[in-house]
Design an enzyme around this catalytic site. Structure first.
Site, short mmCIF file in Angstrom:
data_model
loop_
_atom_site.label_atom_id
_atom_site.label_comp_id
_atom_site.label_asym_id
_atom_site.label_seq_id
_atom_site.Cartn_x
_atom_site.Cartn_y
_atom_site.Cartn_z
N ASP A 14 -35.86 66.53 103.43
CA ASP A 14 -36.38 65.56 102.60
C ASP A 14 -36.27 64.27 103.42
O ASP A 14 -37.20 63.23 103.15
CB ASP A 14 -35.58 65.11 101.42
N LYS A 64 -43.46 71.77 100.87
CA LYS A 64 -42.92 70.77 100.04
C LYS A 64 -44.25 70.23 99.31
O LYS A 64 -45.13 71.01 99.05
CB LYS A 64 -42.28 69.59 100.72
#
Length: 273
Positions: free
Chosen positions: A154, A181
């Site tokens: 992330d 993602k």
């Protein structure tokens, strides 16, 4: 038994860990490949233990006992979010307009994998003051490094921006999961940073960023991905010309007032869509 690949998403495992204790029968979660984003599963297990849920670790997964009841503790404190803090910490290291940026409310001993942003920035040469109740980052001359994305997918978008600000080459490896993602983040990062004037090479599961210390500016696409949108805003701090972000308000998914706070840093960002 529930079989999962450990390199897809820890969110599936977390969801099952919450639900399975309520079933009538015992269950097992079994991994068919090594676990990535391990810290988030460990956070889940830590929280479930606080609620009195008993889960037995196995060599390749967990045994979850059924017929359990959640017993909430009298008080819980939510940790600060290292994934979002990373945007400000990287901004502090590359900013040309702020004397420093201070982030409060972070637990340096958290199980969150994204706390590694501090170590990575320090390895790149960032000047930081890490205290018990705050982390302060100062504008720094950064240099390239190697970043393993396996446990910290992330924060790779914003670390790629820091890499563009650094001198020399930064290689990001084990990053294949970024393709599944909210967007194909490897492509999104490469496309946007290249548009702004960076030198980026996209591999199957890697990125190579040859930092130059500054960028030009231009129009970039959020790809409807909150972390890409916020990363491109921070990238504007490096740009000689304004940055226009297409569909920027996907930040509402995780950080609705991000742009209100970002305005204080003096970056030149425009919105479209």
């Amino acid at each position: 038994d529930f079989f999962f690949s450990g390199d897809i998403s820890s969110q599936y495992i977390t969801g099952l860990l919450f639900a399975l204790p309520l079933l009538e029968e015992d269950s097992r979660i079994l991994l068919t490949s090594p676990l990535q984003s391990k810290g988030y599963v460990e956070m889940t297990l830590q929280l479930l233990k606080q609620f009195g849920i008993r889960i037995l670790p196995l060599e390749n997964g967990w045994q979850v006992f059924g017929r359990q009841n959640y017993c909430p503790p009298k008080q819980l404190t939510a940790q600060g979010d290292w994934s979002n803090a990373a945007f400000w910490l990287c901004a502090g290291a590359i900013s040309k307009t702020s004397a420093s940026i201070r982030v409060t409310g972070m637990d340096i001993d958290s199980l969150q994998g994204d706390r590694e942003v501090c170590q990575i920035l320090q390895r790149m040469g960032a000047k930081m003051n890490i205290a018990s109740d705050f982390i302060e980052v100062f504008p720094s001359q950064l240099h390239g490094t190697t970043i393993d994305a396996a446990q910290i997918p992330d924060i790779i978008p914003i670390l790629s921006v820091a890499a563009a600000a650094a001198q020399g080459q930064t290689t990001i490896v084990n990053a294949g999961r970024l393709r599944i993602k909210e967007s194909d983040r490897l492509h999104a990062i490469c496309h946007n940073l290249t548009t702004l004037g960076a030198q980026v090479t996209e591999g199957t599961d890697s990125l190579v960023v040859c930092g130059t210390g500054s960028l030009n500016g231009g129009t970039v696409d959020s790809f409807n991905d909150h972390r890409i949108s916020m990363s491109m805003a921070v990238a504007s701090l490096l740009c000689e010309q304004p940055v226009t972000i297409l569909d920027p308000m996907c930040v509402n998914k995780s950080y609705p007032d991000f742009f209100e706070q970002f305005e204080r840093l003096g970056g030149s960002v425009r919105f479209s869509g």
